[in-house]
Design a protein around this motif. Structure first.
Motif, short mmCIF file in Angstrom:
data_model
loop_
_atom_site.label_atom_id
_atom_site.label_comp_id
_atom_site.label_asym_id
_atom_site.label_seq_id
_atom_site.Cartn_x
_atom_site.Cartn_y
_atom_site.Cartn_z
N SER A 33 31.25 41.46 39.05
CA SER A 33 31.88 40.26 39.60
C SER A 33 31.97 40.25 41.12
N THR A 34 31.85 41.43 41.73
CA THR A 34 31.91 41.45 43.20
C THR A 34 30.73 40.68 43.79
N PHE A 35 29.76 40.34 42.94
CA PHE A 35 28.59 39.61 43.41
C PHE A 35 28.82 38.11 43.38
N LYS A 36 29.93 37.67 42.72
CA LYS A 36 30.16 36.24 42.57
C LYS A 36 30.23 35.49 43.90
N PRO A 37 30.87 36.06 44.93
CA PRO A 37 30.89 35.33 46.21
C PRO A 37 29.49 34.97 46.70
N ILE A 38 28.51 35.82 46.46
CA ILE A 38 27.15 35.56 46.94
C ILE A 38 26.57 34.35 46.20
N ASN A 39 26.74 34.35 44.86
CA ASN A 39 26.24 33.20 44.12
C ASN A 39 26.93 31.91 44.56
N GLY A 40 28.24 32.03 44.84
CA GLY A 40 28.97 30.86 45.34
C GLY A 40 28.38 30.38 46.65
N LEU A 41 28.11 31.30 47.54
CA LEU A 41 27.56 30.94 48.86
C LEU A 41 26.20 30.29 48.73
N ILE A 42 25.38 30.84 47.82
CA ILE A 42 24.04 30.28 47.65
C ILE A 42 24.13 28.86 47.09
N THR A 97 46.58 40.17 55.79
CA THR A 97 45.87 39.37 54.80
C THR A 97 44.61 40.09 54.39
N VAL A 98 44.67 40.68 53.22
CA VAL A 98 43.49 41.36 52.69
C VAL A 98 42.72 40.37 51.84
N CYS A 99 41.39 40.30 52.05
CA CYS A 99 40.57 39.45 51.19
C CYS A 99 39.72 40.38 50.33
N GLY A 100 39.70 40.13 49.03
CA GLY A 100 38.96 41.09 48.19
C GLY A 100 38.41 40.43 46.95
N LYS A 101 37.61 41.21 46.26
CA LYS A 101 37.06 40.71 45.01
C LYS A 101 36.86 41.92 44.09
N THR A 102 37.40 41.76 42.88
CA THR A 102 37.24 42.85 41.92
C THR A 102 35.89 42.75 41.24
N GLY A 103 35.52 43.82 40.58
CA GLY A 103 34.28 43.79 39.81
C GLY A 103 34.29 44.92 38.81
N THR A 104 33.43 44.74 37.82
CA THR A 104 33.28 45.79 36.82
C THR A 104 31.79 45.95 36.56
N ALA A 105 31.33 47.17 36.78
CA ALA A 105 29.91 47.40 36.49
C ALA A 105 29.81 47.91 35.08
N GLU A 106 29.04 47.19 34.27
CA GLU A 106 28.91 47.63 32.89
C GLU A 106 28.20 48.97 32.85
N ASN A 107 28.78 49.85 32.02
CA ASN A 107 28.21 51.19 31.92
C ASN A 107 27.87 51.47 30.48
N PRO A 108 26.60 51.49 30.17
CA PRO A 108 26.20 51.71 28.77
C PRO A 108 26.57 53.10 28.26
N HIS A 109 26.91 54.02 29.19
CA HIS A 109 27.15 55.39 28.75
C HIS A 109 28.61 55.69 28.51
N GLY A 110 29.50 54.74 28.84
CA GLY A 110 30.91 55.05 28.66
C GLY A 110 31.77 53.95 29.26
N GLU A 111 32.98 54.31 29.66
CA GLU A 111 33.92 53.38 30.28
C GLU A 111 33.25 52.72 31.49
N ASP A 112 33.48 51.39 31.67
CA ASP A 112 32.86 50.69 32.80
C ASP A 112 33.35 51.25 34.14
N HIS A 113 32.56 50.95 35.19
CA HIS A 113 32.95 51.41 36.52
C HIS A 113 33.79 50.35 37.20
N SER A 114 34.83 50.81 37.85
CA SER A 114 35.76 49.89 38.54
C SER A 114 35.28 49.71 39.98
N ILE A 115 35.10 48.43 40.37
CA ILE A 115 34.60 48.17 41.73
C ILE A 115 35.57 47.24 42.45
N PHE A 116 35.72 47.45 43.73
CA PHE A 116 36.47 46.48 44.52
C PHE A 116 35.85 46.42 45.91
#
Lengths: 617, 474
Positions: free
Chosen positions: A312-321, A530-549
């Motif tokens: 989801s951290t990639f969503k801002p890019i799609n929004g911008l495009i 004022t912190v601006c941020g975006k969370t994300g989760t990278a799907e991990n086929p091998h186990g628990e997903d990776h937490s991204i911010f």
């Protein structure tokens, strides 16, 4: 008395003169024609002794010394100069056994009776001090100083890199290096090897047949003075780096912090990390093997080399495009009923207010919204085909530094992957795919992969409202007025800067939105900033997903942009967001207002106990 | 019958001058070879150059004594002197001091005497006396055997020490026999076989084969005395070997040069035999078969040496030949010696400036390898000068020998010539890599009292005879 054989005097004299003539010809060819003997004679008597200069020092951005040099001492032995000595005393000082002494002397004798060979390498200066006073008792031994790296703080091992003896390949490639020389193998040590190493010097001595020194060759006319290596100031903030490593303890992942307006890397944490001092001197090779065998791969620089889907951290890019392509407007709204349905495809979403406009969809991280945006981009009538539209999307994405190396001054940086239309042609056949086939790209999943460094760079580009400077780790090199031009040049993204404000508003709300408004990263809030941020989760086929911010702060005139990855950390908001906020606060104010949050992070252990047993301190 | 002769006027000053120059040059080169920063005086007797100064002084004294003695003394007491020195060779085997594995020296306090050096002139005197007997036919087996015994006795005793180098020197006396009428064919055949047997062990078979072929052409010329034939023969050989080599290069056959050489010998041999039969040149076939015989001898010797002899026997022969007297590995001495001489260049590095010399890269620098110092510090000019001086000395000795009225004095002159020339040829030859390393000194040059005194006595006995040639007529 003349006799019958008198003429034989001519034969006899002739024989001798004939031999003399042969000798004279031979001497002429040896002495006058052939010049190679002169070289042989000078190589016989001259012995070059290399003078190793001290390597350049490495500082952090505030002038804190990170890497310096330390003298260690090699105890050398010349077997034929050995006299009887008090072995018991000798062994006590050096803490070795008499058998060792015998074995080592035998080894040295096998090598040569007349030349020095190492008896014991890298004696500590403490032992040296004791030994030095008694050296007169141990004839045939002498001490040769050597310079090795010394680390003042146990941090930034991945960024700084390490030095070790050159391998044969490097010797072949570069005339400068000789067997036994040291060379930077990774990180700053490698990228700035040319600057840090200085220049070796050489003293030429005359030696006799037993290799004893007989004074300097031609009064030192051919000697070369060693030149000390040049000091380097890095962009790292030692305190921030240290704090980052502390926060990442017992977790695998990475933190990359960049100063947005300059591209200077403030911290580069790859966890698990290791003490850089493990890779110097006598203990190096042993420790290196240990680190290599560690299942958590501490030598692997995750910040540069781990390639994850950005989520989801990639969503801002799609929004911008979408904005740039005018397929949406900030006010465009989409309904979301727990997911996106279209053409037989379903992408799930979580429960949140509906409908949402662009900034609020970023605040809520709505999958449905960005699936619609992505579909709009690819099905844009401006383009002749979906493939064409897709390649245009790709151009936008790549303008943020994805899909290729950023060309930073880190070694081993990886590219990530941004697929081309032809990539899908191969799978689905030409025109065998449509926008919905690739819909996972809308939410940063699928074939797309990026590195933590690229994500931090993207964040910096958003913070800068449309441009980035190539991330780099060297701030200045002593004696040079500028760093490489490629680090000061501004890279414009293909998005107009006017489009960024609404995305940034969304990222602001994601952190600072009112309770109940669906903000995904409220844990990243800091009082007064004022912190601006975006969370994300990278799907991990091998186990628990990776937490991204990803985050930057302050909202206006940003000073820090970062990406935080916590492997197997689940949702982005759980671990990555708090770590980012602690880092931001540390850097901007050097204070800690959320002690409970820090405690929570420090007490989190995401590494299996079984595996933890293998890690090094 | 005695005529009064004033020694001062009749002695040959040319020889004495050359002798003095050689001794002086030897002295300063020993100084350079042994030079030590802490002992800068050439008169410092704790160093070899200081000691050599004393030896030189003593040598001059000996020369004087030798010259003032009546010249008939040497004739009358030739066998006595010979017997005395042979006795000393026996004595040294019992009482001598062993150095480097050889029992060759008497030790009297600080002075060491090597009797084998002095036996040379004594043997020369005895041989000259024996050969000067009237009506002696040297080609008679009995006389030849007697002459041989005079020479072989000291040789065997010296070999017992063992000291191969000194023993070999005596074989040079064959020159004296040759001058006195020994058949030329025996002389050259003997020399040829001796050289061949030794060289076969030292050198590559390619070099030996080539040398045999060259020698064969020379013999052909000596026998036929017609340059035309020799040139034809050479041309045939050149064409055959050239075309074989060309074929090899053209078709890139994997053949060694050695194989091509042997093939050329066989093929050109067929051509020679055919031509000599047509033209009736009788010696060709004989020479050709002798050459083939020499080749077979060479390789059978190599074969016997490598396959029949036990390793320890091979080693013994090698040690005797000096092949394995090589402390730092094969060819170290010769290599360092060549580097020293070669690095001197045209005009040398200058007195006391030779690095090979100063830093002791050449073993035995002041004794057997003194010529290296000349080559390194004085260059080609220096080596040329030394060779020229020896040539002048030796040619002068032949001149003097030939003007003697007595056969004894003339024969003794050739003894002096033989011994000095053998030393010079072998010593210089080994330093420039043309001869195997046989440890014998360079006359008047090398460090050491015994050799300097022995050579001085050898030379001055002859000068005394020459000065007295008008005194008596024997």
């Amino acid at each position: 008395m003349k006799d019958f054989y008198s003429n034989r005097k001519y034969v006899i004299a002739g024989l001798f003169l004939f031999v003399s003539l042969i000798y004279i010809i031979r001497l002429f060819s040896l002495q006058v024609v052939n010049k190679s003997y002169r070289l042989s004679a000078s190589s016989n008597v001259s012995r070059s002794v290399t003078q190793y200069p001290a390597r350049g020092l490495i500082y952090d951005r505030n002038g804190k010394l990170l890497v310096s040099n330390e003298a260690v001492y090699d105890l050398m032995v010349v077997p034929n100069q050995l006299r009887e000595f008090d072995t018991a005393n000798f062994c006590t000082i050096l803490n070795i056994s008499i058998d060792d002494v015998r074995k080592k002397i035998k080894q040295a004798q096998d090598y040569s009776f007349y030349t020095a060979s190492p008896f014991l390498k890298q004696i500590s200066s403490k032992t040296y001090a004791v030994l030095q006073e008694k050296m007169y008792k141990f004839q045939g031994f002498f001490v040769q100083p050597r310079i090795i790296r010394k680390y003042t703080m146990e941090i930034a091992s991945h960024a700084l890199g390490y030095v070790s003896e050159v391998d044969e390949k490097a010797i072949k490639e570069n005339q400068y290096y000789r067997m036994g020389d040291y060379i930077g193998k990774s990180g700053v040590e490698k990228s700035y090897e040319d600057v840090l190493r200085g220049r070796k010097g050489v003293n030429i001595y005359m030696v006799d047949v037993h290799m004893r020194k007989m004074g300097s060759y031609k009064e030192g006319k051919h000697d070369i003075t060693a030149i000390v290596g040049v000091n380097i100031v890095t962009t790292l903030d030692a305190d921030l780096q240290e704090y980052g490593e502390l926060l990442m303890r017992n977790k695998t992942g990475s933190i990359v912090a960049i100063e947005p307006c300059t591209g200077e890397v403030l911290a580069l944490v790859s966890s698990p990390c290791y003490d850089p001092a493990l890779l110097i001197g006598r203990i190096r090779s042993e420790n290196f093997i240990k680190l290599q065998q560690d299942t958590l791969k501490p030598l692997f620089n995750r910040a540069l080399m781990a390639q994850y889907p950005p989520g989801s951290t990639f969503k801002p890019i799609n929004g911008l495009i979408g904005l740039q392509e005018k397929v949406i407007y900030p006010s465009t709204e989409y309904y979301c009923d727990q997911g996106f349905y279209g053409g037989g495809i379903f992408v799930g979403c979580h429960n949140h207010d509906s409908p949402l406009n662009l900034p609020r969809s970023i605040q809520n991280s709505c999958n449905t919204y960005f699936c619609n945006v992505f579909r709009n981009i690819l099905e844009n009538r401006r383009y002749g085909s979906v493939a064409e539209a897709f390649n245009s999307w790709r151009e936008y994405v790549m303008s943020f530094g994805f899909g290729s190396k950023l060309d930073s001054d880190f070694t081993n940086e990886l590219k990530g992957f941004v697929p081309e239309a032809s990539y899908y042609d191969k799978y689905y056949g030409k025109n065998g795919w449509r926008a919905l086939t690739l819909i996972s790209l809308a939410i940063g999943q699928g074939e797309l992969t990026t590195t933590p460094l690229q994500m931090a760079n993207m964040t910096a580009a958003i913070a800068n409202r449309g441009f980035y400077c190539t991330p780099h780790i060297v701030k200045s090199i002593e004696g040079q007025s500028d760093i490489d031009f490629r680090f000061t040049e501004k890279h414009k993204t293909k998005i107009d800067s006017s489009h960024f404000e609404v995305i940034i508003k969304g990222m602001d709300w994601a952190v600072n939105g009112k309770p109940g408004s669906g903000s995904t990263a409220r844990r990243a809030r800091i009082e007064g900033i004022t912190v601006c941020g975006k969370t994300g989760t990278a799907e991990n086929p091998h186990g628990e997903d990776h937490s991204i911010f990803i985050a930057f702060a302050p909202k206006n005139e940003p000073k820090i942009a970062l990406s935080v990855y916590v492997e197997n950390g689940g949702w982005g908001s759980t671990y990555a967001a708090p770590i980012a906020s602690l880092m931001i606060e540390k850097y901007l104010t050097d204070t800690l207002t959320k002690g409970w949050l820090e405690e929570f992070i420090l007490n989190t252990n995401l590494i299996d106990h079984e595996e933890k047993g293998n890690t090094l301190e | 019958m005695r005529r009064k002769v004033i020694l001062w006027n009749s002695i040959d000053w040319v020889t004495i001058l050359v002798y003095l120059i050689l001794v002086f040059l030897g002295w300063i080169n020993i100084f350079a070879a042994e030079y030590d920063e802490e002992h800068k005086s050439i008169l410092d007797i704790s160093r070899r150059y200081g000691k050599q100064t004393i030896w030189i002084g003593a040598a001059f004294l000996l020369a004087f004594l030798v010259v003032v003695i009546d010249s008939r003394f040497y004739l009358f007491f030739a066998y006595a002197i010979y017997g005395l020195l042979i006795f000393s060779l026996l004595a040294v085997l019992v009482f001598g001091r062993e150095i480097h594995g050889a029992r060759s020296w008497f030790e009297f306090g600080p002075i060491r005497i090597q009797p084998s050096e002095f036996v040379k002139f004594a043997t020369g005197l005895a041989l000259a006396k024996y050969l000067s007997a009237k009506h002696l036919n040297i080609n008679n087996i009995k006389s030849l055997a007697s002459a041989a015994i005079i020479v072989v006795v000291p040789v065997l005793l010296i070999l017992l020490q063992p000291d191969m180098g000194s023993a070999l020197v005596f074989f040079s006396l064959v020159l004296v026999l040759y001058r006195n009428g020994l058949s030329g064919s025996i002389f050259f055949a003997g020399i040829f076989v001796a050289i061949l047997s030794i060289l076969t062990l030292f050198f590559d078979k390619l070099i030996i084969t080539t040398s045999i072929i060259i020698v064969s052409f020379a013999v052909f010329w000596i026998v036929e005395r017609k340059m035309k034939y020799v040139i034809y023969a050479m041309a045939i050989f050149a064409v055959i070997s050239g075309s074989l080599y060309g074929l090899k290069e053209w078709f890139t056959f994997d053949l060694s040069n050695y194989f091509i050489l042997v093939m050329s010998v066989v093929l050109s041999g067929l051509v020679y035999l055919f031509l000599s039969y047509r033209r009736k040149i009788r010696n060709v076939s004989i020479i050709y078969f002798l050459m083939v015989g020499a080749l077979v001898f060479t390789f059978s010797e190599n074969y016997v040496f490598n396959n029949v002899l036990e390793p320890h026997q091979q080693k013994r022969i090698n040690i005797v030949l000096g092949i394995e007297f090589d402390p730092a590995g094969s060819g170290y001495n010769i290599n360092q010696s060549k580097i020293a001489i070669g690095s001197g260049g045209f005009s040398g590095k200058g007195f006391l400036k030779g690095t090979q010399t100063k830093f002791k890269f050449v073993p035995e620098q002041s004794t057997d390898f003194i010529f290296c110092t000349v080559g390194e510090e004085w260059g080609f000019i220096g080596t040329l000068t030394v060779i020229a001086l020896f040539s002048i000395l030796l040619i002068r000795i032949i001149q003097l020998a030939e003007r003697q009225r007595s056969a004894f004095a003339r024969l003794y002159g050739y003894v002096v010539f033989s011994i000095i020339s053998f030393h010079v040829v072998v010593n210089i030859g080994m330093t420039i890599g043309l001869f195997p390393v046989i440890g014998i000194p360079l006359p008047f040059f090398s460090y050491g009292g015994s050799s300097l005194w022995a050579f001085t006595i050898l030379l001055f006995i002859f000068l005394r005879m020459d000065a007295g040639r008008m005194e008596y007529f024997i």
